[in-house]
Enzyme design. Sequence first.
Site, PDB file in Angstrom:
ATOM      1  NE  ARG A  73      -4.929  -6.163  -4.029  1.00  0.00           N
ATOM      2  CZ  ARG A  73      -4.030  -5.451  -3.370  1.00  0.00           C
ATOM      3  NH1 ARG A  73      -3.392  -4.479  -3.967  1.00  0.00           N
ATOM      4  NH2 ARG A  73      -3.759  -5.728  -2.114  1.00  0.00           N
TER       5      ARG A  73
ATOM      6  NE  ARG B 270      -9.375  -0.610  -6.499  1.00  0.00           N
ATOM      7  CZ  ARG B 270      -9.053   0.587  -6.980  1.00  0.00           C
ATOM      8  NH1 ARG B 270      -9.722   1.096  -7.979  1.00  0.00           N
ATOM      9  NH2 ARG B 270      -8.076   1.279  -6.436  1.00  0.00           N
TER      10      ARG B 270
ATOM     11  CG  ASP C 185     -10.159  -0.350   4.115  1.00  0.00           C
ATOM     12  OD1 ASP C 185      -9.709  -1.367   3.564  1.00  0.00           O
ATOM     13  OD2 ASP C 185      -9.529   0.299   4.965  1.00  0.00           O
TER      14      ASP C 185
ATOM     15  CE1 TYR D  84      -3.197   1.324   8.261  1.00  0.00           C
ATOM     16  CE2 TYR D  84      -4.627   0.178   9.805  1.00  0.00           C
ATOM     17  CZ  TYR D  84      -3.793   0.164   8.698  1.00  0.00           C
ATOM     18  OH  TYR D  84      -3.546  -1.015   8.042  1.00  0.00           O
TER      19      TYR D  84
ATOM     20  NE  ARG E 100      -8.602  -6.879   2.839  1.00  0.00           N
ATOM     21  CZ  ARG E 100      -7.449  -6.225   2.994  1.00  0.00           C
ATOM     22  NH1 ARG E 100      -6.408  -6.537   2.276  1.00  0.00           N
ATOM     23  NH2 ARG E 100      -7.374  -5.234   3.849  1.00  0.00           N
TER      24      ARG E 100
HETATM   25  O1  CP3 Z   1     -13.482  -9.487   1.474  1.00  0.00           O
HETATM   26  C1  CP3 Z   1     -13.227  -8.565   2.279  1.00  0.00           C
HETATM   27  O2  CP3 Z   1     -12.700  -8.797   3.380  1.00  0.00           O
HETATM   28  C2  CP3 Z   1     -13.595  -7.165   1.822  1.00  0.00           C
HETATM   29  C3  CP3 Z   1     -13.749  -6.089   2.807  1.00  0.00           C
HETATM   30  C4  CP3 Z   1     -12.502  -5.561   3.506  1.00  0.00           C
HETATM   31  C5  CP3 Z   1     -11.459  -4.804   2.907  1.00  0.00           C
HETATM   32  N1  CP3 Z   1     -10.629  -4.362   3.917  1.00  0.00           N
HETATM   33  C6  CP3 Z   1     -11.306  -4.492   1.469  1.00  0.00           C
HETATM   34  C7  CP3 Z   1      -9.997  -4.066   0.963  1.00  0.00           C
HETATM   35  C8  CP3 Z   1     -12.240  -5.646   4.865  1.00  0.00           C
HETATM   36  C9  CP3 Z   1     -13.008  -6.409   5.929  1.00  0.00           C
HETATM   37  C10 CP3 Z   1     -11.054  -4.864   5.111  1.00  0.00           C
HETATM   38  C11 CP3 Z   1     -10.510  -4.639   6.468  1.00  0.00           C
HETATM   39  C12 CP3 Z   1      -9.203  -4.002   6.611  1.00  0.00           C
HETATM   40  N2  CP3 Z   1      -8.692  -2.943   5.920  1.00  0.00           N
HETATM   41  C13 CP3 Z   1      -8.280  -4.337   7.624  1.00  0.00           C
HETATM   42  C14 CP3 Z   1      -8.490  -5.394   8.685  1.00  0.00           C
HETATM   43  C15 CP3 Z   1      -8.123  -6.751   8.199  1.00  0.00           C
HETATM   44  C16 CP3 Z   1      -6.642  -6.975   8.090  1.00  0.00           C
HETATM   45  O3  CP3 Z   1      -6.175  -7.064   6.937  1.00  0.00           O
HETATM   46  O4  CP3 Z   1      -5.973  -7.005   9.118  1.00  0.00           O
HETATM   47  C17 CP3 Z   1      -7.161  -3.478   7.483  1.00  0.00           C
HETATM   48  C18 CP3 Z   1      -5.904  -3.487   8.324  1.00  0.00           C
HETATM   49  C19 CP3 Z   1      -7.448  -2.592   6.420  1.00  0.00           C
HETATM   50  C20 CP3 Z   1      -6.606  -1.470   5.899  1.00  0.00           C
HETATM   51  C21 CP3 Z   1      -6.223  -1.743   4.514  1.00  0.00           C
HETATM   52  N3  CP3 Z   1      -7.053  -1.554   3.433  1.00  0.00           N
HETATM   53  C22 CP3 Z   1      -5.015  -2.323   4.020  1.00  0.00           C
HETATM   54  C23 CP3 Z   1      -3.818  -2.683   4.876  1.00  0.00           C
HETATM   55  C24 CP3 Z   1      -5.150  -2.449   2.636  1.00  0.00           C
HETATM   56  C25 CP3 Z   1      -4.171  -3.061   1.665  1.00  0.00           C
HETATM   57  C26 CP3 Z   1      -3.448  -2.041   0.892  1.00  0.00           C
HETATM   58  C27 CP3 Z   1      -2.788  -2.665  -0.318  1.00  0.00           C
HETATM   59  O5  CP3 Z   1      -2.241  -1.897  -1.088  1.00  0.00           O
HETATM   60  O6  CP3 Z   1      -2.839  -3.889  -0.486  1.00  0.00           O
HETATM   61  C28 CP3 Z   1      -6.436  -1.992   2.287  1.00  0.00           C
HETATM   62  C29 CP3 Z   1      -7.012  -1.946   0.941  1.00  0.00           C
HETATM   63  C30 CP3 Z   1      -8.089  -2.942   0.690  1.00  0.00           C
HETATM   64  N4  CP3 Z   1      -9.156  -3.134   1.506  1.00  0.00           N
HETATM   65  C31 CP3 Z   1      -8.210  -3.777  -0.460  1.00  0.00           C
HETATM   66  C32 CP3 Z   1      -9.420  -4.486  -0.294  1.00  0.00           C
HETATM   67  C33 CP3 Z   1     -10.036  -5.451  -1.257  1.00  0.00           C
HETATM   68  C34 CP3 Z   1      -7.258  -3.799  -1.652  1.00  0.00           C
HETATM   69  C35 CP3 Z   1      -7.535  -2.560  -2.467  1.00  0.00           C
HETATM   70  C36 CP3 Z   1      -7.472  -2.786  -3.951  1.00  0.00           C
HETATM   71  O7  CP3 Z   1      -8.446  -3.283  -4.524  1.00  0.00           O
HETATM   72  O8  CP3 Z   1      -6.442  -2.441  -4.521  1.00  0.00           O
END
Ligand code: CP3
Length: 344
Positions: A30, A39, A76, A152, A26
Amino acid sequence: MAQPEKKLLNTLNGKIYEAPPVWMMRQAGRHLPEYLELRARAKDFLDFCYSPSLATEATLQPIRRYNMDGAILFADILLILDAMGRNVRFVKGEGPQLDPASNAADLDKFPLEKLLDRMSPVYETVSRVKTQLPPETTLIGFAGAPWTVAVYAVEGKGGTDKSVSRLKAYQEPEDLDAMLDILVETTAHYLKAQADAGADALMIFDSWAEGLAEDSMLRLVIKPTQKLIQRVRELGVTQPIIGFPRGSGAMLAPYAKETGVTAVGLDTALPVKWVNEALPTGFPVQGNLDPLRLIAGGDEMDNRIREIKSALKDRPHIFNLGHGVTPQTPIKNVERAVRVIREI
Ligand code: CP3
């Protein structure tokens, strides 16, 4: 002129550096003001992931700011379920939601070619990033592991104790196994497409490996990951693969030995000295600073970084966090952490 070396890739191939290469899960997202600005240009998060120009920019932002050794594709793990027709939504403050799948047929509505085609903006992002990255930076593609994506799909959301999917594994074993098989096949082709587009390495996120009984861990995490990697290799992919079974505890050892992964990610809770006893000599690892250390910062952060580096100095080690960077993380602490990680 000789190309500068890709330290992260070399580490996956067994090389040991005095100062380990570094990237952070990540690292895009954010905590970066430039990400928040970018974004705001897309209607929702999925549109953002499916826009090669926005996703390319988001992938590159942390590289410009921190000069990380690794760039992770901006996408994602849930895109694959959206492509399967599960209508994935990111609800502000509530995390991801989707239409739950009641059986394997719900994940099998479209032919493979169509699914792969729907995700084609992702491969376009990989190839655009590849042409813009410094030559010493390793580009990491990724996907969710079959079990985590199945959780999921079954629960319709994340962050639960997974009881619906764990119970389904006991009560409807054939249907759950069929779901995992569909995910193995689709994910293998999805990773292959990322590799073909130019990813230097691949990572498999098994974020919901935590809290499984030993037999379930073997059946739901280790076996499907082994099948996935076997399929990816059969498709001709030669890139190294990092597996990250978060919360696997002692089962990390059989995971590392049996799945065929090149390296393993260490979550925050794993004792680094135990890792040295449990994993074969020379087996590459990635991790595992507590992301909250980056919020607190200070000498305690520096000391913990030095401890982790020192404990893992005799094996190939990619410095990372034990989980993702949180939105509250101050940029100056990430900069400071990277400096300490790169100290010799
Ligand atoms: O720098 C990076 O790692 C970017 C790429 C990336 C994202 N998600 C971007 C993202 C990667 C590798 C992921 C993987 C991901 N997504 C996982 C595995 C890693 C972990 O956290 O265990 C999981 C479980 C997800 C599913 C997911 N997507 C979740 C739980 C969330 C958070 C939801 C929230 O409201 O916070 C996301 C959204 C997400 N994926 C964001 C980002 C940057 C935040 C979205 C935003 O910009 O608002």
